[in-house]
Design an enzyme around this catalytic site. Structure first.
Site, short mmCIF file in Angstrom:
data_model
loop_
_atom_site.label_atom_id
_atom_site.label_comp_id
_atom_site.label_asym_id
_atom_site.label_seq_id
_atom_site.Cartn_x
_atom_site.Cartn_y
_atom_site.Cartn_z
CE1 TYR A 18 -4.14 2.12 0.79
CE2 TYR A 18 -2.16 3.32 2.07
CZ TYR A 18 -3.57 3.36 1.36
OH TYR A 18 -4.39 4.57 1.61
CG HIS A 22 -0.78 5.51 -1.51
ND1 HIS A 22 -1.23 4.22 -1.52
CD2 HIS A 22 -1.75 6.39 -1.62
CE1 HIS A 22 -2.35 4.46 -1.49
NE2 HIS A 22 -3.04 5.60 -1.50
CE1 TYR A 41 -6.30 11.77 0.99
CE2 TYR A 41 -6.30 11.93 -1.28
CZ TYR A 41 -6.79 11.32 -0.14
OH TYR A 41 -7.35 10.09 -0.10
CD1 TRP A 76 -6.62 5.07 -5.95
CD2 TRP A 76 -4.43 4.73 -6.96
NE1 TRP A 76 -5.46 5.12 -5.03
CE2 TRP A 76 -4.30 4.73 -5.62
CE3 TRP A 76 -3.34 4.31 -7.83
CZ2 TRP A 76 -3.12 4.95 -5.03
CZ3 TRP A 76 -2.19 4.46 -7.37
CH2 TRP A 76 -1.99 4.69 -5.87
CD1 TRP A 77 -10.67 4.03 -5.61
CD2 TRP A 77 -12.86 3.79 -6.64
NE1 TRP A 77 -11.77 5.10 -5.17
CE2 TRP A 77 -12.73 4.85 -5.72
CE3 TRP A 77 -13.97 3.39 -6.88
CZ2 TRP A 77 -13.65 5.85 -5.71
CZ3 TRP A 77 -14.99 4.28 -6.91
CH2 TRP A 77 -15.13 5.34 -6.27
#
Length: 104
Positions: A18, A22, A41, A76-77
């Site tokens: 993960y 990113h 963000y 992306w999901w």
């Protein structure tokens, strides 16, 4: 500016992947986020609970919600779905958090 906080949950055996995915985030996704009024963000990880805590500053909730309709967001999901709890459309299971204190 709207301050938005939310939580999601990563699978414990997938947190390293993960983080890797990113850093860096896809350029096309970053452009979409910025074009939809997302600023400052961040995502944090609690290793005791596997909870991901997201924080973003938004220009509007409407613009934020419209990101989900973009092709790059859906892609992306799908890319991230094996790493975290998701809904049937591969979007992350996400719970908004209520702000109870702010010191400007």
């Amino acid at each position: 500016m709207i301050r938005k906080a939310f939580k999601m949950k990563a699978y414990p055996e997938q947190i390293e992947e993960y983080i890797k995915r990113h850093n860096p985030i896809w350029t096309e996704l970053e452009v979409v986020l910025k074009n939809h009024g997302v600023h400052n963000y961040s995502i944090f990880f609690d290793s005791e609970t596997n909870i991901l805590f997201g924080y973003a500053e938004l220009e509007s909730e409407e613009k934020w919600k419209s990101i989900a309709e973009t092709e790059i967001c859906k892609k992306w999901w799908t890319h991230m779905a094996p790493l975290m709890e998701t809904n049937s459309d591969s979007s992350p299971v996400s719970k908004d958090l209520k702000e109870v204190f702010h010191m400007p």
